[in-house]
Design a protein around this motif. Structure first.
Motif, short mmCIF file in Angstrom:
data_model
loop_
_atom_site.label_atom_id
_atom_site.label_comp_id
_atom_site.label_asym_id
_atom_site.label_seq_id
_atom_site.Cartn_x
_atom_site.Cartn_y
_atom_site.Cartn_z
N ALA A 130 0.85 -1.20 0.00
CA ALA A 130 0.00 0.00 0.00
C ALA A 130 0.88 1.25 0.00
O ALA A 130 2.01 1.22 0.50
CB ALA A 130 -0.90 -0.01 1.23
N LEU A 131 0.36 2.32 -0.57
CA LEU A 131 1.10 3.58 -0.52
C LEU A 131 1.12 4.10 0.91
O LEU A 131 0.13 4.00 1.62
CB LEU A 131 0.45 4.61 -1.44
CG LEU A 131 0.47 4.28 -2.93
CD1 LEU A 131 -0.26 5.35 -3.71
CD2 LEU A 131 1.89 4.14 -3.43
N GLU A 132 2.24 4.64 1.31
CA GLU A 132 2.38 5.17 2.66
C GLU A 132 1.85 6.60 2.72
O GLU A 132 1.71 7.27 1.70
CB GLU A 132 3.85 5.17 3.07
CG GLU A 132 4.45 3.79 3.13
CD GLU A 132 5.95 3.82 3.40
OE1 GLU A 132 6.51 4.93 3.58
OE2 GLU A 132 6.55 2.75 3.43
N SER A 133 1.59 7.05 3.92
CA SER A 133 1.21 8.44 4.13
C SER A 133 2.37 9.31 3.65
O SER A 133 3.54 9.03 3.94
CB SER A 133 0.95 8.68 5.61
OG SER A 133 0.71 10.03 5.85
N GLY A 134 2.09 10.34 2.90
CA GLY A 134 3.15 11.20 2.39
C GLY A 134 3.67 10.79 1.03
O GLY A 134 4.57 11.44 0.50
N GLU A 135 3.12 9.73 0.44
CA GLU A 135 3.51 9.32 -0.90
C GLU A 135 2.42 9.73 -1.88
O GLU A 135 1.23 9.58 -1.60
CB GLU A 135 3.73 7.81 -0.99
CG GLU A 135 4.98 7.33 -0.32
CD GLU A 135 5.22 5.85 -0.48
OE1 GLU A 135 6.41 5.45 -0.54
OE2 GLU A 135 4.26 5.07 -0.53
#
Length: 95
Positions: A29-34
């Motif tokens: 999953a995409l991380e926070s801030g990406e």
């Protein structure tokens, strides 16, 4: 023009296609801030080769440089752009 969306049956929510494709390509999953950057600038083009996952600050910098280049202003310090970010620019920027 808006980003294409797909329905996620597991979460029962609509998701942006480019984020789904990028997450699948990363295998996580995409991380926070990406954020997902469209290399050719076309919001409808969610092909994996047109997408780059960047941190928010990197994306802002890349977009700023591209806007300058599109206005005909010189690309500032092209030799200091990190190799991993060069793939985020249209090919014609460096020619």
């Amino acid at each position: 023009m808006t980003y294409p969306q797909v329905y996620n049956r597991r979460t029962k929510r609509m998701e942006y296609l480019h984020r789904v494709v990028a997450a699948q390509q990363l295998g996580r999953a995409l991380e926070s801030g990406e954020v997902v950057h469209h290399i050719n600038g076309d919001k409808q083009d969610a092909r994996p080769e047109n997408l780059a996952v960047l941190r928010v600050g990197e994306h802002a910098w890349v977009e700023w440089l591209i806007r300058r280049w599109r206005r005909g202003q010189p690309l500032l310090l092209p030799d200091v752009i990190p190799e991993n970010l060069k793939a985020c620019f249209p090919e014609s920027v460096f020619t």
